[in-house]
Each structure stands twice: as structure tokens, then as C-alpha cells.
Write a protein that holds these residues in place. Structure first.
Motif, PDB file in Angstrom:
ATOM      1  N   ASN A   2      -4.024   6.587 -12.017  1.00  0.00           N
ATOM      2  CA  ASN A   2      -4.696   5.331 -11.695  1.00  0.00           C
ATOM      3  C   ASN A   2      -4.055   4.624 -10.497  1.00  0.00           C
ATOM      4  OD1 ASN A   2      -6.766   3.695 -12.162  1.00  0.00           O
ATOM      5  ND2 ASN A   2      -5.905   2.659 -13.971  1.00  0.00           N
ATOM      6  N   ARG A   3      -3.767   5.399  -9.476  1.00  0.00           N
ATOM      7  CA  ARG A   3      -3.137   4.831  -8.279  1.00  0.00           C
ATOM      8  C   ARG A   3      -4.052   4.977  -7.072  1.00  0.00           C
ATOM      9  NH1 ARG A   3       2.105   7.215 -10.211  1.00  0.00           N
ATOM     10  NH2 ARG A   3       3.402   5.413 -10.654  1.00  0.00           N
ATOM     11  N   ASP A   4      -3.753   4.167  -6.024  1.00  0.00           N
ATOM     12  CA  ASP A   4      -4.548   4.236  -4.797  1.00  0.00           C
ATOM     13  C   ASP A   4      -3.903   5.161  -3.777  1.00  0.00           C
ATOM     14  OD1 ASP A   4      -6.552   2.515  -5.510  1.00  0.00           O
ATOM     15  OD2 ASP A   4      -5.421   0.733  -4.873  1.00  0.00           O
ATOM     16  N   LEU A   5      -4.766   5.763  -2.980  1.00  0.00           N
ATOM     17  CA  LEU A   5      -4.274   6.629  -1.904  1.00  0.00           C
ATOM     18  C   LEU A   5      -3.484   5.822  -0.875  1.00  0.00           C
ATOM     19  CD1 LEU A   5      -4.417   9.446  -0.543  1.00  0.00           C
ATOM     20  CD2 LEU A   5      -6.593   8.757   0.434  1.00  0.00           C
ATOM     21  N   GLY A   6      -3.971   4.637  -0.525  1.00  0.00           N
ATOM     22  CA  GLY A   6      -3.278   3.813   0.471  1.00  0.00           C
ATOM     23  C   GLY A   6      -3.577   4.268   1.891  1.00  0.00           C
ATOM     24  N   LEU A   7      -2.563   4.247   2.753  1.00  0.00           N
ATOM     25  CA  LEU A   7      -2.755   4.609   4.160  1.00  0.00           C
ATOM     26  C   LEU A   7      -2.093   5.943   4.476  1.00  0.00           C
ATOM     27  CD1 LEU A   7      -1.706   1.305   5.992  1.00  0.00           C
ATOM     28  CD2 LEU A   7      -3.994   1.971   5.243  1.00  0.00           C
ATOM     29  N   VAL A   8      -2.694   6.669   5.415  1.00  0.00           N
ATOM     30  CA  VAL A   8      -2.079   7.908   5.888  1.00  0.00           C
ATOM     31  C   VAL A   8      -1.688   7.692   7.348  1.00  0.00           C
ATOM     32  CG1 VAL A   8      -2.411  10.377   6.261  1.00  0.00           C
ATOM     33  CG2 VAL A   8      -3.525   9.259   4.317  1.00  0.00           C
ATOM     34  N   LEU A   9      -0.399   7.818   7.634  1.00  0.00           N
ATOM     35  CA  LEU A   9       0.083   7.607   8.999  1.00  0.00           C
ATOM     36  C   LEU A   9       0.404   8.958   9.632  1.00  0.00           C
ATOM     37  CD1 LEU A   9       2.551   4.597   8.438  1.00  0.00           C
ATOM     38  CD2 LEU A   9       0.068   4.554   8.798  1.00  0.00           C
ATOM     39  N   LEU A  10      -0.243   9.225  10.771  1.00  0.00           N
ATOM     40  CA  LEU A  10       0.007  10.471  11.505  1.00  0.00           C
ATOM     41  C   LEU A  10       0.947  10.168  12.667  1.00  0.00           C
ATOM     42  CD1 LEU A  10      -0.703  13.438  12.374  1.00  0.00           C
ATOM     43  CD2 LEU A  10      -2.632  12.441  13.636  1.00  0.00           C
ATOM     44  N   LEU A  11       2.122  10.788  12.677  1.00  0.00           N
ATOM     45  CA  LEU A  11       3.079  10.568  13.763  1.00  0.00           C
ATOM     46  C   LEU A  11       2.851  11.628  14.830  1.00  0.00           C
ATOM     47  CD1 LEU A  11       6.402   9.827  11.819  1.00  0.00           C
ATOM     48  CD2 LEU A  11       4.488   8.330  12.331  1.00  0.00           C
TER      49      LEU A  11
ATOM     50  N   LYS B  55       0.843  -1.201   0.000  1.00  0.00           N
ATOM     51  CA  LYS B  55       0.000   0.000   0.000  1.00  0.00           C
ATOM     52  C   LYS B  55       0.879   1.251   0.000  1.00  0.00           C
ATOM     53  CE  LYS B  55      -3.661  -2.120   2.663  1.00  0.00           C
ATOM     54  NZ  LYS B  55      -3.759  -2.724   3.973  1.00  0.00           N
ATOM     55  N   ASN B  56       0.468   2.260  -0.777  1.00  0.00           N
ATOM     56  CA  ASN B  56       1.183   3.531  -0.720  1.00  0.00           C
ATOM     57  C   ASN B  56       0.966   4.160   0.646  1.00  0.00           C
ATOM     58  OD1 ASN B  56       1.977   3.331  -3.401  1.00  0.00           O
ATOM     59  ND2 ASN B  56       0.055   4.247  -4.123  1.00  0.00           N
ATOM     60  N   LEU B  57       1.954   4.898   1.104  1.00  0.00           N
ATOM     61  CA  LEU B  57       1.849   5.534   2.417  1.00  0.00           C
ATOM     62  C   LEU B  57       2.049   7.032   2.299  1.00  0.00           C
ATOM     63  CD1 LEU B  57       4.118   3.197   4.594  1.00  0.00           C
ATOM     64  CD2 LEU B  57       1.640   3.098   4.323  1.00  0.00           C
ATOM     65  N   ILE B  58       1.284   7.764   3.119  1.00  0.00           N
ATOM     66  CA  ILE B  58       1.537   9.196   3.291  1.00  0.00           C
ATOM     67  C   ILE B  58       1.902   9.372   4.753  1.00  0.00           C
ATOM     68  CG2 ILE B  58       0.467  11.491   3.417  1.00  0.00           C
ATOM     69  CD1 ILE B  58      -1.380  10.730   1.170  1.00  0.00           C
ATOM     70  N   LEU B  59       2.990  10.075   5.029  1.00  0.00           N
ATOM     71  CA  LEU B  59       3.354  10.350   6.417  1.00  0.00           C
ATOM     72  C   LEU B  59       3.040  11.807   6.735  1.00  0.00           C
ATOM     73  CD1 LEU B  59       6.846   8.576   6.635  1.00  0.00           C
ATOM     74  CD2 LEU B  59       4.565   7.593   6.943  1.00  0.00           C
ATOM     75  N   ILE B  60       2.262  12.005   7.800  1.00  0.00           N
ATOM     76  CA  ILE B  60       1.977  13.371   8.246  1.00  0.00           C
ATOM     77  C   ILE B  60       2.583  13.535   9.631  1.00  0.00           C
ATOM     78  CG2 ILE B  60       0.189  15.038   8.907  1.00  0.00           C
ATOM     79  CD1 ILE B  60      -1.661  13.818   6.953  1.00  0.00           C
ATOM     80  N   ALA B  61       3.369  14.586   9.803  1.00  0.00           N
ATOM     81  CA  ALA B  61       4.010  14.780  11.098  1.00  0.00           C
ATOM     82  C   ALA B  61       4.554  16.190  11.202  1.00  0.00           C
ATOM     83  CB  ALA B  61       5.164  13.789  11.245  1.00  0.00           C
TER      84      ALA B  61
ATOM     85  N   ASP C  90       4.844  -0.179  -7.473  1.00  0.00           N
ATOM     86  CA  ASP C  90       4.829  -1.236  -6.459  1.00  0.00           C
ATOM     87  C   ASP C  90       4.673  -0.700  -5.043  1.00  0.00           C
ATOM     88  OD1 ASP C  90       5.276  -3.025  -8.505  1.00  0.00           O
ATOM     89  OD2 ASP C  90       7.453  -2.812  -8.351  1.00  0.00           O
ATOM     90  N   GLY C  91       4.535   0.586  -4.904  1.00  0.00           N
ATOM     91  CA  GLY C  91       4.341   1.178  -3.580  1.00  0.00           C
ATOM     92  C   GLY C  91       5.396   2.222  -3.266  1.00  0.00           C
ATOM     93  N   TYR C  92       4.933   3.342  -2.714  1.00  0.00           N
ATOM     94  CA  TYR C  92       5.872   4.406  -2.347  1.00  0.00           C
ATOM     95  C   TYR C  92       5.451   5.062  -1.034  1.00  0.00           C
ATOM     96  CZ  TYR C  92       2.280   7.177  -4.752  1.00  0.00           C
ATOM     97  OH  TYR C  92       1.094   7.724  -5.157  1.00  0.00           O
ATOM     98  N   ILE C  93       6.441   5.694  -0.420  1.00  0.00           N
ATOM     99  CA  ILE C  93       6.188   6.437   0.821  1.00  0.00           C
ATOM    100  C   ILE C  93       6.287   7.920   0.496  1.00  0.00           C
ATOM    101  CG2 ILE C  93       7.010   6.934   3.149  1.00  0.00           C
ATOM    102  CD1 ILE C  93       8.406   4.198   3.128  1.00  0.00           C
TER     103      ILE C  93
ATOM    104  N   LEU D  63       0.127  -1.696  11.210  1.00  0.00           N
ATOM    105  CA  LEU D  63      -0.900  -1.103  10.357  1.00  0.00           C
ATOM    106  C   LEU D  63      -0.786  -1.589   8.915  1.00  0.00           C
ATOM    107  CD1 LEU D  63      -0.739   2.521  11.788  1.00  0.00           C
ATOM    108  CD2 LEU D  63      -2.607   0.887  12.069  1.00  0.00           C
ATOM    109  N   LEU D  64       0.454  -1.764   8.464  1.00  0.00           N
ATOM    110  CA  LEU D  64       0.660  -2.223   7.076  1.00  0.00           C
ATOM    111  C   LEU D  64       0.118  -3.636   6.878  1.00  0.00           C
ATOM    112  CD1 LEU D  64       4.343  -1.164   6.253  1.00  0.00           C
ATOM    113  CD2 LEU D  64       2.225   0.003   5.774  1.00  0.00           C
TER     114      LEU D  64
END
Ligand code: AMP
Length: 217
Positions: free
Chosen positions: A105-114, A2-8, A80-83, A214-215
Motif C-alpha cells: 500500500n505504498r506510492d511509487l513517488g518520483l523517478v529521478l534519472l541522472l 515522496k519515495n524516490l527511485i534513482l536510475i543512473a 515516511d519515505g525512502y530512496i 523536483l521534490l
């Protein structure tokens, strides 16, 4: 993956978590801060413009950031997935990112809040040194991350450097920018049902463990 977004907030450990995940999983790391610093290193007019904004702690204009991001996303390895580390930084970027995802044509994936208390952030920022060779992050105030030999990377022996914007004055400005521009993303992604919170105050290995749970959900 899954693609990841990191918010912090600045210093909460986006870079370290990315680095730890990359050492275990074949993600592509997309740090807009790094992409912008690469442009600064070129030293052209655009680079100088970015440098001024970065050193002041403000946000670089959306247009410049979109260009750098879309360019990076052209890499087929991203399929194949990116952060995403450091993007989106405000609601306008989050809306534009929705469009970029649709177009590619990509998925949002998960958003991780630190999450981490503000007082801890200051030591993390002012004590942070990065290896100019392998990217390993060290911190002179943290026993786990302290360089054994001053100025030298524990992992590869490379030279450690400190970012120009890792000082108290710039931190305060970046922290304000985070509260005003980036924190509204929390509700935006909560409403989409993709936001997960990680307590990043318990050391980088614990942060990694929470992220992996979470992943694998
Ligand atoms: P970072 O390495 O993520 O802490 O970013 C360092 C600096 O680069 C920030 O303080 C901003 O000036 C700039 N920057 C990084 N990502 C973005 C973004 N998505 N939008 C605007 N400016 C950014």
C-alpha cells in the motif's frame, strides 16, 4: 515525503545524491548494492555467490534481490519515505516492484534519472573511495571530493576503501548491463508520467539542487 527511485549508469552519482539527500531529509536509504554487499560480508554460500556476480559486473538474480528488498521494506521508518538506489535494475524488477507497492500500500513517488556523458563515468568509478566509517564518498580525480590526506576521510578521519568492482574492466561490463537491462526503465517510467531527468555532470551540490527542486514541485 515522496519515495524516490534513482536510475543512473554506474558512477553517475546515485550514491552521492542519496548521501546528500540523507544529510538534509529523514529518508531511509535502500541501496540494493549495499544490501547485497552486507550479505557478501557475512561470507556464507549465498554471499560468495553474490560476490562473484558483483565482481563480474553482472546482475544478481531477481529472487535474491527481492528478498533483500522486502526485508528492508518491513522497517516502519520506510513509511515516511525512502530512496531506492539501485533498484529496479531491469523491467522484470520494475513490474515486480509495482506488485510490492500494491501489497504494501505504498506510492511509487518520483523517478529521478541522472544523466552524464560516459567519458566522465570512468574517472568517477576508478577514482572513487568510500569512508568505511561514515560512508562519505571521495574521488581522487575531483577537486571537490579529493581526500586531503591520502586514504583518509575528510569528514571523520576514517579509513577510505575502494570497491572491488570499481575498476575499468568491471565498469565496462556494468555499463553494458546498464544499457541492456536498466535503460529500458526510462521509457517504462516516462509512460507512467513519473520520470524526471537531472544533469549530474555539474558537481554534486548542483545535482542536489536539481533534485530538491523536483521534490518541492
Ligand atoms: P551498486 O552498488 O548499485 O552499483 O550495485 C553493485 C552491484 O550489485 C551491481 O553491479 C549488481 O551486481 C548488484 N546489484 C545491485 N542492485 C541490484 C539489483 N537491483 N538487481 C541485481 N543486481 C543488483
Amino acid at each position: 515525503m515522496k519515495n524516490l527511485i534513482l536510475i543512473a549508469a554506474p558512477g553517475a552519482g546515485k550514491g552521492t545524491l542519496s548521501h546528500d539527500l540523507l544529510s538534509k531529509y529523514p529518508y531511509v536509504h535502500i541501496s540494493t548494492g549495499d544490501l547485497l554487499r552486507e550479505q557478501v560480508a557475512i561470507g556464507d554460500e549465498l554471499g560468495l555467490e553474490i560476490k562473484k556476480v558483483q565482481e563480474s559486473g553482472g546482475l544478481v538474480s531477481n529472487e535474491i534481490v527481492y528478498k533483500a528488498l522486502e526485508n528492508k521494506l518491513k522497517d516502519p521508518k520506510c513509511n515516511d519515505g525512502y530512496i531506492l538506489d539501485g533498484f529496479p535494475r531491469n523491467l522484470e524488477q520494475a513490474h515486480e516492484y509495482d506488485e510490492i507497492l500494491k501489497r504494501s500500500n505504498r506510492d511509487l513517488g518520483l523517478v529521478l534519472l541522472l544523466e552524464i556523458p560516459k567519458e566522465e563515468l570512468i574517472e568517477r568509478i576508478t577514482g572513487r573511495f568510500t569512508c568505511s566509517n561514515c560512508g562519505e564518498i571521495h574521488n581522487i580525480y575531483n577537486e571537490e571530493l579529493k581526500p586531503i590526506k591520502e586514504g583518509i576521510c575528510n569528514k571523520c578521519g576514517g579509513v577510505l576503501t575502494q570497491r572491488k568492482d570499481d575498476n575499468l574492466e568491471s565498469f565496462e561490463k556494468r555499463y553494458q548491463t546498464y544499457l541492456e537491462s536498466t535503460a529500458p526503465l526510462i521509457d517504462f517510467y516516462k509512460e507512467k508520467g513519473v520520470l524526471y531527468t537531472i544533469d549530474s555532470s555539474k558537481g554534486h551540490l548542483n545535482t542536489l539542487m536539481q533534485a530538491e527542486e523536483l521534490l518541492n514541485k
